[in-house]
Design an enzyme around this catalytic site. Structure first.
Site, PDB file in Angstrom:
ATOM      1  N   LEU A  74      94.955 -11.083  28.229  1.00 61.72           N
ATOM      2  CA  LEU A  74      95.096  -9.741  28.781  1.00 61.72           C
ATOM      3  C   LEU A  74      94.242  -9.653  30.040  1.00 61.72           C
ATOM      4  O   LEU A  74      93.138 -10.188  30.095  1.00 61.72           O
ATOM      5  CB  LEU A  74      94.616  -8.685  27.779  1.00 61.72           C
ATOM      6  CG  LEU A  74      95.542  -8.325  26.610  1.00 61.72           C
ATOM      7  CD1 LEU A  74      94.819  -7.399  25.628  1.00 61.72           C
ATOM      8  CD2 LEU A  74      96.814  -7.653  27.107  1.00 61.72           C
ATOM      9  N   ASP A  75      94.742  -8.957  31.067  1.00 63.77           N
ATOM     10  CA  ASP A  75      93.954  -8.741  32.277  1.00 63.77           C
ATOM     11  C   ASP A  75      92.671  -7.998  31.930  1.00 63.77           C
ATOM     12  O   ASP A  75      92.619  -7.266  30.928  1.00 63.77           O
ATOM     13  CB  ASP A  75      94.753  -7.903  33.279  1.00 63.77           C
ATOM     14  CG  ASP A  75      95.973  -8.629  33.823  1.00 63.77           C
ATOM     15  OD1 ASP A  75      95.954  -9.871  33.809  1.00 63.77           O
ATOM     16  OD2 ASP A  75      96.926  -7.948  34.246  1.00 63.77           O
ATOM     17  N   PRO A  76      91.618  -8.133  32.744  1.00 65.36           N
ATOM     18  CA  PRO A  76      90.381  -7.388  32.481  1.00 65.36           C
ATOM     19  C   PRO A  76      90.606  -5.890  32.323  1.00 65.36           C
ATOM     20  O   PRO A  76      89.999  -5.246  31.455  1.00 65.36           O
ATOM     21  CB  PRO A  76      89.529  -7.694  33.722  1.00 65.36           C
ATOM     22  CG  PRO A  76      89.984  -9.048  34.148  1.00 65.36           C
ATOM     23  CD  PRO A  76      91.466  -9.061  33.882  1.00 65.36           C
TER      24      PRO A  76
END
Length: 329
Positions: A71-73
């Site tokens: 997952l992206d930050p």
């Protein structure tokens, strides 16, 4: 404490963790590694690694752990983890059905298509109504073609796309669109201007814009990145924001869908919140038979500083949580 069922030990397993927004997925796995490696839940690797593996970065004595799709930050929600032999099952979660909810903020495009990036272009947004969004969503349902963003880690000829854009290197060929399936897509909340979001302060300078244009013009000779003159005027009214929920196939870029939707509305837009509520059978809240709920990151975070006292069976709080949520492999 209620008794928990303990499978034969040690175990290889899958379980879901609820990632918070902010840190990277990998940083959380690295933080968890000492907990997992010291627990009697999992098989302990040999103290001496075979010579043929000595160049690997994984430390001797570490339990093998991996993730089934990062997952992206910015994003929060479900992150499926595999421990031991469970890591061999993680590939099935790359192509599984996923559910997301995301907030789109209109009027501004960013290089990353989300609020972590820099402003690339601003455009009108006041003409966009709730009814127009509902109508436009129909264009993105079913089987659609999606082009990944140029500021992504997707590689072309061994080089990440973002390197082409940052360095003004023309793309050797068009970014190949991918076919994905949007099973459902709906507007779930119209925020209008009643929100705390704002466009990123960081913006591409003229040289960076030219570099990005140069990269894109390798495949599109007419590509330009220009603000709409009417949109450069400062406005006290906050740009419109709204929340959409979707159920999609693996490989779907939520950021691209939001970017393309905003353009279809005659505006610009980017993601300001993103939550993955389902990854295969792992969910935030159970709605179907076979669904598995997940362990909040806060459980592991607490254990890293204060594991607490073990119960009468020798299990700490975080181990009990994992035992209640794991799927033995």
């Amino acid at each position: 404490m209620p008794k928990i069922t303990v499978p034969p030990l040690p175990v290889s397993c899958l379980f879901g963790m609820i990632k918070p927004s902010g840190p990277t997925s990998m940083s959380l796995l690295n933080d968890m590694q000492p907990l997992l490696s010291k627990s009697r839940l999992f098989e302990q690797p040999p103290l001496e690694a075979p010579k043929r593996k000595k160049k690997r970065s994984k430390k001797v004595g570490d339990v093998k752990v991996g993730q089934g799709g990062t997952l992206d930050p910015l994003a929060d929600g479900i992150l499926v983890l595999g421990v031991g032999k469970g890591t061999k099952k993680l590939t099935e979660f790359l192509d599984c059905t996923k559910e997301y909810s995301t907030t789109c903020l209109l009027g501004c495009e960013t290089d990353s298509y989300d609020s972590e990036g820099a402003r690339v272009r601003i455009a009108p947004w006041k003409h966009v109504t709730k009814e127009k969004v509902v109508e436009a969503l129909n264009k993105f349902k079913g089987e659609i073609k999606q082009t990944p963003p140029i500021f992504s880690a997707l590689k072309m000829d061994g080089k990440p796309l973002y390197e082409y854009a940052r360095n003004g290197i023309p793309l050797p060929r068009p970014i190949e669109p991918r076919t994905v399936t949007v099973h459902s897509l709906e507007l779930v909340e119209w925020k209008g201007s009643d929100h705390s979001f704002s466009w990123p302060e960081k913006a591409l300078n003229e040289d960076q814009k030219k570099a990005m244009e140069a990269a894109i013009r390798g495949v599109d000779k007419t590509a330009t990145i220009e603000d709409d003159p009417e949109s450069t005027v400062q406005d006290e009214v906050k740009p419109t924001a709204f929340v959409i929920k979707m159920k999609v196939s693996g490989g779907t870029y939520v950021r691209s869908l939001v970017h393309d939707l905003a353009r279809a509305l005659g505006s610009a837009g980017h993601v300001v919140t993103l939550t993955r509520s389902r990854q295969g059978r792992f969910v935030l809240s159970s709605t179907e038979d076979g669904d598995r709920t997940c362990v909040p990151w806060s459980v592991f975070e607490k254990a890293l500083t204060d594991p607490g006292a073990a119960d009468e069976d020798g299990w700490t709080e975080w181990e009990r949580e994992v035992l209640q949520h794991l799927e033995v492999i």
